[in-house]
Enzyme design. Sequence first.
Site, PDB file in Angstrom:
ATOM      1  N   CYS A 306       0.782  -1.243   0.000  1.00  0.00           N
ATOM      2  CA  CYS A 306       0.000   0.000   0.000  1.00  0.00           C
ATOM      3  C   CYS A 306       0.814   1.294   0.000  1.00  0.00           C
ATOM      4  O   CYS A 306       0.313   2.316  -0.479  1.00  0.00           O
ATOM      5  CB  CYS A 306      -1.003   0.012   1.151  1.00  0.00           C
ATOM      6  N   ARG A 336       9.749 -10.084  -0.920  1.00  0.00           N
ATOM      7  CA  ARG A 336      10.230 -10.002   0.456  1.00  0.00           C
ATOM      8  C   ARG A 336      11.307 -11.058   0.650  1.00  0.00           C
ATOM      9  O   ARG A 336      11.071 -12.235   0.419  1.00  0.00           O
ATOM     10  CB  ARG A 336       9.072 -10.212   1.421  1.00  0.00           C
ATOM     11  N   GLU A 338      13.016 -13.645   2.362  1.00  0.00           N
ATOM     12  CA  GLU A 338      12.730 -14.507   3.507  1.00  0.00           C
ATOM     13  C   GLU A 338      14.015 -15.177   3.999  1.00  0.00           C
ATOM     14  O   GLU A 338      14.887 -15.536   3.212  1.00  0.00           O
ATOM     15  CB  GLU A 338      11.705 -15.583   3.123  1.00  0.00           C
ATOM     16  N   ARG A 347       5.543 -19.662   2.221  1.00  0.00           N
ATOM     17  CA  ARG A 347       6.575 -18.691   2.595  1.00  0.00           C
ATOM     18  C   ARG A 347       7.472 -18.453   1.397  1.00  0.00           C
ATOM     19  O   ARG A 347       8.366 -19.240   1.115  1.00  0.00           O
ATOM     20  CB  ARG A 347       7.382 -19.212   3.784  1.00  0.00           C
ATOM     21  N   GLU A 355      -4.263  -5.948  -2.511  1.00  0.00           N
ATOM     22  CA  GLU A 355      -4.101  -5.002  -1.405  1.00  0.00           C
ATOM     23  C   GLU A 355      -5.309  -4.078  -1.344  1.00  0.00           C
ATOM     24  O   GLU A 355      -5.667  -3.434  -2.337  1.00  0.00           O
ATOM     25  CB  GLU A 355      -2.823  -4.178  -1.582  1.00  0.00           C
ATOM     26  N   ASP A 416      -5.062 -10.719  12.767  1.00  0.00           N
ATOM     27  CA  ASP A 416      -4.533 -11.786  11.917  1.00  0.00           C
ATOM     28  C   ASP A 416      -5.540 -12.927  11.826  1.00  0.00           C
ATOM     29  O   ASP A 416      -6.168 -13.296  12.824  1.00  0.00           O
ATOM     30  CB  ASP A 416      -3.225 -12.332  12.487  1.00  0.00           C
ATOM     31  N   GLU A 432      -0.589 -17.808   9.505  1.00  0.00           N
ATOM     32  CA  GLU A 432      -1.286 -16.525   9.293  1.00  0.00           C
ATOM     33  C   GLU A 432      -1.467 -16.346   7.792  1.00  0.00           C
ATOM     34  O   GLU A 432      -0.497 -16.313   7.039  1.00  0.00           O
ATOM     35  CB  GLU A 432      -0.470 -15.375   9.892  1.00  0.00           C
ATOM     36  N   ASN A 435      -4.979 -10.668   6.923  1.00  0.00           N
ATOM     37  CA  ASN A 435      -5.015  -9.704   8.021  1.00  0.00           C
ATOM     38  C   ASN A 435      -5.863  -8.496   7.667  1.00  0.00           C
ATOM     39  O   ASN A 435      -6.146  -8.233   6.495  1.00  0.00           O
ATOM     40  CB  ASN A 435      -3.596  -9.258   8.412  1.00  0.00           C
ATOM     41  N   CYS A 461      -5.649  -1.059   6.026  1.00  0.00           N
ATOM     42  CA  CYS A 461      -5.280  -1.856   4.859  1.00  0.00           C
ATOM     43  C   CYS A 461      -5.465  -3.332   5.180  1.00  0.00           C
ATOM     44  O   CYS A 461      -5.461  -3.738   6.347  1.00  0.00           O
ATOM     45  CB  CYS A 461      -3.839  -1.576   4.408  1.00  0.00           C
ATOM     46  N   ARG A 468      -0.841 -17.738   0.328  1.00  0.00           N
ATOM     47  CA  ARG A 468      -1.254 -18.170   1.674  1.00  0.00           C
ATOM     48  C   ARG A 468      -2.654 -18.788   1.645  1.00  0.00           C
ATOM     49  O   ARG A 468      -2.913 -19.781   2.318  1.00  0.00           O
ATOM     50  CB  ARG A 468      -1.201 -16.988   2.635  1.00  0.00           C
TER      51      ARG A 468
END
EC number: 6.1.1.11
Length: 502
Positions: A306, A336, A338, A347, A355, A416, A432, A435, A461, A468
Amino acid sequence: MKLQFNLKAYFKTSADPTPAKDAIAALFEEANSTLLTRGAPEGQGAKVTEWKLGEDRIELTLQSGRYVRVHDAIFRLRKQLAEALGKKYKIGIRGIEVESFIIKVPADHELRMLKVPYIKSMENIEGGIQLELEVGEAEMKNRVPDRILTLLEEKIEAAQYGAKAEHWNLLWQREPMEHPFKEDPTQAMMKEGWLKRGSSRGQWIHGPQSARIFRTFEKIVLEELLEPLGYREMIFPKLVTWEVWMKSGHAKGVYPEIYYVCPPQTRDPDYWEEVADYYKVTHEVPTKLIKEKIAEPIGGMCYAQCPPFWMYVAGETLPNEEIPVKVFDRSGTSHRYESGGIHGIERVDEFHRIEIVWIGTKEEVLKCAEELHDRYMHIFNDILDIEWRKARVTPWFMAQEGLLGLAEENTVGTTDYEACLPYRGPDGEWLEFQNVSINGDKYPKGFNVKLQSGDELWSGCSGVGLERWAAVFLAQKGLDPANWPEEFRNRVGEMPKGIRFL
């Protein structure tokens, strides 16, 4: 221990200040009860505790607490001294030299040395932490000591927060369900040819079957949540500059997890000719040589989706009748870095996300969050039919930015959504997978977004991570459509055939 500042410094003078000794003594005595107490509760101002004169200087020691800090006090004194000595004694103040600047900060936990400019030493002492700063007049004027103190207090608060168990609070949990499928969904998908690993770490190539699952999730979110609630689609940038992360607050701690972007120093083919020639001869990419020819990082690949949106509204004033603003983006991947070894689709370094962002008054933002919670519950119970729970947590940026007090009021914070993964066993860690965050005024303030009425703007957001969702759904339901809930199976339609290999 209370917060304490101690500053030893001297004013450089244009002449010997000894003839003005009595005037200086009177000024310091008066300042201790007037000038250096303004803006502070009674008894909590700054004080000149020692002073003496030299041939070309006025040496002094200042002490203070949280109010009228020593680096503010010394500039107040400079102005008064310049006026008093200049008029009568023709003595000018030429500058300020700092001999020592010490801050003692109360803390219950020890901290590692802060590796930042201007810190000469840092020591864990009884009841707190002692900092010795290496700052001069310019740094004090630019409030560097305040920023260092803020950083330290944030780390102290985060350490205290990390020692608590209360930052995860269960809000709701669905009753336990039977899960005949016990396989790791990633391994099952690879075995059935639904996906393969990409060439980069944490990257997957999704085949037709996996892509159909993702697109069905998107369709469900569009039809059951975004369209009924009036969210409008936008396209957010996926290369994020430092300016954006500075305004969003991510620049305070995002560095271990982002993929950096470095542009070429020039597009001139001659500049890059040796790189191309090296590859043509060796069939190896000369990464060290490339490193010499690229510029410094201008930012990184999309991390939290965001923040780039906020440049669209930065510096703008929203009409009262236009809020709440409700938008979403599904235009590209997020990245990202990891830690650890090889993981499954739960993951990943490169992932796909819808988003959802909303802006409004506090009341509107809270209402939008509740609407999302209701729609998510409908999707997870009535369409995906999974075993899940939701818990209230405090997001990383609050511990990092000293906003824990807001979270404790149960308005700002993150909810979450977690689901069990049967292949991990009955006592295995839940994942998770969703969210909803209420971020308070963090983003409107950071990007200077205002409301016509002058009322405070808040935002929220919510990220729908498709990997996931797939990891959770397929872990519980398996890959056979016959075992999927009828409502979901109808939305998927006939599954496409995969690509065959010899």
